[in-house]
Design an enzyme around this catalytic site. Structure first.
Site, PDB file in Angstrom:
ATOM      1  N   TRP A 120     -10.019   0.194  -5.322  1.00 43.82           N
ATOM      2  CA  TRP A 120      -9.391   1.552  -5.195  1.00 43.82           C
ATOM      3  C   TRP A 120      -7.988   1.883  -5.477  1.00 43.82           C
ATOM      4  O   TRP A 120      -7.653   2.822  -5.950  1.00 43.82           O
ATOM      5  CB  TRP A 120      -9.437   1.570  -3.369  1.00 43.82           C
ATOM      6  CG  TRP A 120      -9.246   3.172  -2.934  1.00 43.82           C
ATOM      7  CD1 TRP A 120      -8.106   3.238  -1.929  1.00 43.82           C
ATOM      8  CD2 TRP A 120      -9.688   4.434  -3.267  1.00 43.82           C
ATOM      9  NE1 TRP A 120      -8.230   4.575  -1.615  1.00 43.82           N
ATOM     10  CE2 TRP A 120      -9.207   5.140  -2.219  1.00 43.82           C
ATOM     11  CE3 TRP A 120     -10.635   4.555  -3.955  1.00 43.82           C
ATOM     12  CZ2 TRP A 120      -9.329   6.841  -2.554  1.00 43.82           C
ATOM     13  CZ3 TRP A 120     -11.225   6.065  -4.094  1.00 43.82           C
ATOM     14  CH2 TRP A 120     -10.530   7.202  -3.071  1.00 43.82           C
ATOM     15  N   SER A 149       0.809  -1.144  -0.111  1.00 46.83           N
ATOM     16  CA  SER A 149       0.003   0.065   0.006  1.00 46.83           C
ATOM     17  C   SER A 149       0.792   1.365   0.020  1.00 46.83           C
ATOM     18  O   SER A 149       1.770   1.300  -0.700  1.00 46.83           O
ATOM     19  CB  SER A 149      -1.017   0.001   1.109  1.00 46.83           C
ATOM     20  OG  SER A 149      -2.012   0.654   1.108  1.00 46.83           O
ATOM     21  N   HIS A 193      -7.718  -5.804   0.040  1.00 47.21           N
ATOM     22  CA  HIS A 193      -6.596  -4.936   0.127  1.00 47.21           C
ATOM     23  C   HIS A 193      -5.585  -5.334   1.588  1.00 47.21           C
ATOM     24  O   HIS A 193      -6.331  -5.392   2.382  1.00 47.21           O
ATOM     25  CB  HIS A 193      -6.802  -3.437   0.447  1.00 47.21           C
ATOM     26  CG  HIS A 193      -5.743  -2.479   0.344  1.00 47.21           C
ATOM     27  ND1 HIS A 193      -4.894  -2.098  -0.950  1.00 47.21           N
ATOM     28  CD2 HIS A 193      -5.336  -2.044   1.498  1.00 47.21           C
ATOM     29  CE1 HIS A 193      -3.963  -1.445  -0.440  1.00 47.21           C
ATOM     30  NE2 HIS A 193      -4.326  -1.160   0.985  1.00 47.21           N
ATOM     31  N   LYS A 217       4.288   2.036  -2.283  1.00 50.79           N
ATOM     32  CA  LYS A 217       4.512   3.112  -3.080  1.00 50.79           C
ATOM     33  C   LYS A 217       6.000   3.616  -2.848  1.00 50.79           C
ATOM     34  O   LYS A 217       6.773   4.022  -3.809  1.00 50.79           O
ATOM     35  CB  LYS A 217       3.829   4.549  -2.736  1.00 50.79           C
ATOM     36  CG  LYS A 217       1.995   4.217  -2.926  1.00 50.79           C
ATOM     37  CD  LYS A 217       1.572   5.393  -2.559  1.00 50.79           C
ATOM     38  CE  LYS A 217      -0.024   5.001  -1.999  1.00 50.79           C
ATOM     39  NZ  LYS A 217      -0.944   4.553  -2.915  1.00 50.79           N
TER      40      LYS A 217
HETATM   41  C1  GTR Z   1      -5.518   4.602   1.556  1.00 48.24           C
HETATM   42  C2  GTR Z   1      -4.962   5.208   0.421  1.00 48.24           C
HETATM   43  C3  GTR Z   1      -4.144   4.337  -0.535  1.00 48.24           C
HETATM   44  C4  GTR Z   1      -3.473   3.494   0.299  1.00 48.24           C
HETATM   45  C5  GTR Z   1      -3.529   3.227   1.557  1.00 48.24           C
HETATM   46  C6  GTR Z   1      -2.759   2.472   2.764  1.00 48.24           C
HETATM   47  O1  GTR Z   1      -6.127   5.391   2.342  1.00 48.24           O
HETATM   48  O2  GTR Z   1      -5.829   5.935  -0.232  1.00 48.24           O
HETATM   49  O3  GTR Z   1      -3.370   4.864  -1.225  1.00 48.24           O
HETATM   50  O4  GTR Z   1      -1.844   4.093   0.403  1.00 48.24           O
HETATM   51  O5  GTR Z   1      -4.347   4.190   2.535  1.00 48.24           O
HETATM   52  O6  GTR Z   1      -1.496   2.804   2.670  1.00 48.24           O
HETATM   53  O7  GTR Z   1      -3.150   1.765   3.545  1.00 48.24           O
END
Ligand code: GTR
Length: 410
Positions: A339, A248, A389, A252
């Protein structure tokens, strides 16, 4: 946050028409058709575009970086592992600043161990129930999973252990190293005031560096490079076989760290989405505007000029993946993680592949996104697994297999 916030596009037919910037055409329009031209001309160009428009710059290397072993046992995890807890101290700022590293290594190996490295979200003590892991004293973002008033309590021990199959990793002959990303900078808009970004006012070239010239992702990535410095100094670790993994927002971060630091010999992005592996121009699920609004500290100031204007970005995220070449890299999606735009993550992997071809290597050959639980690709691995996720055992099994293949451990 719901898995699919309302008001965003999840309809493939509504993805805008777009043209991706070509990794193999230089900014002056000339074709990049050799490794030499890629490495000396186009790669530095793309890296610098990401630095200016997306993640921001990086600071000077600290004047003095020390590592202090705070705890060590050769009888960890029921005698199967060697555990080390090490604090990295940076003394280039106004006061020393500590990043705490937890390492498990397989026991009984006569050679230095290859290793998976990844930041964790909730402190080192959250990755395993091993009570010898120091409880993190740092600020925690969420008051869930046993954290109270933004501090860890002993109830948070092992809270994320399902994401870290330590025993399995050790049994396959790999070490594992992890650190809490919030040690480098707390993850909130004002976090820079208490993190590394407040200490360094010059970039790698010695030029002035304002807070908005870099970003939380950039400083977290920088922290991973400092961990790589340590790994190189530890004779128990094979620093030429370090697979960097992130999930997540930390996915990045892993990609940006891998782009900047060739010492990460495999780079793995797990469900990294917008600002990670997903193509920004598709504006599917999370958009540039939304991520900048929700997380204003993650990217550099310039990135917000692309809110609702992704086509003006001089780069897109397939070019970030291309910066890993020729190192093996793995991009993973999840079916229910709309998402993060799974298809956009696949298309990034696919469109990075021509750069691998320059090296005579295959990236992702599949022309369409594979179905669930069907890994594809050679030097760029890709899968989309069932579920949400998260980081699952299925994901880890693919990463272990990928590392075995590329580190020639079969
Ligand atoms: C979310 C965000 C994502 C992702 C995620 C995370 O809220 O929108 O881009 O990075 O968090 O890191 O858990």
């Amino acid at each position: 946050m719901p898995a699919q916030p309302k008001g965003f596009n999840y309809d493939e037919s509504k993805v805008p028409a777009y043209i991706l910037p070509d990794p193999l055409t230089a900014e002056d329009g000339s074709p990049i058709d050799t490794v030499e031209k890629w490495e000396t001309k186009r790669r530095p160009e793309i890296l610098s575009l990401f630095e200016t428009h997306v993640y921001g710059r990086r600071p000077a290397v600290p004047l003095d970086q020390k590592s202090v072993v705070t705890e060590e046992s050769s009888d960890a995890l029921g005698g199967k592992a060697h555990r080390k807890q090490v604090t990295l101290l940076f003394e280039g700022g106004s006061q020393p600043y500590g990043l705490r590293l937890l390492i498990y290594l397989p026991k009984g190996s006569s050679t230095p161990a290859p290793l998976f490295l990844g930041y964790n979200f909730n402190g080192n003590h959250s990755i395993h129930s091993d009570r010898n892991i120091h409880l993190s004293p740092s600020w925690m973002r969420k008051n869930s999973n046993g954290n109270r008033e933004h501090r860890a309590t002993s109830a948070s021990r092992g809270a994320s252990s399902y994401r870290w199959p330590v025993e399995k990793i050790i049994a396959k002959g790999y070490g594992i190293a992890t650190a809490y990303y919030g040690d480098v900078e707390p993850d909130h808009a004002e976090g820079w005031k208490r993190g590394i970004r407040s200490f360094y006012t010059k970039d790698e070239r010695g030029d002035p560096l304002e807070i908005e010239d870099w970003s939380a992702i950039s400083v977290w990535a920088w922290g991973l490079s400092r961990i790589a410095d340590y790994l190189e100094s530890d004779p128990l670790i094979n620093a030429s076989q370090v697979a960097l993994l992130g999930h997540s927002r930390l996915g990045k971060t892993a990609l940006w760290a891998g782009a900047n630091d060739p010492r990460f010999s495999i780079v793995i992005s797990n469900n990294s989405g917008c600002g990670g592996a997903a193509l920004s121009r598709r504006a599917f699920g999370e958009t540039v505007k939304r991520i900048n609004a929700n997380f204003p500290h993650w990217f550099c100031r310039q990135f917000s000029t692309y809110d609702d204007n992704e086509s003006a970005l001089p780069v897109d995220q397939h070019q970030l993946i291309a910066l890993m070449a020729p190192r093996p890299t793995y991009i993973a999606s999840a079916v229910e993680d709309k998402w993060a735009d799974p298809k956009g993550e696949f298309l990034s992997a696919k469109n990075a592949s021509p750069v691998y071809s320059l090296y005579g290597l295959q990236g992702v050959q599949a022309s369409v996104q594979p179905g669930p639980n069907t890994p594809v690709g050679d030097f760029i691995g890709y899968h989309i697994r069932d579920g949400k996720h998260d980081v699952t055992l299925y994901d880890w099994e693919q990463y272990l297999e990928f590392a075995d293949r590329h580190f020639a451990r079969h």
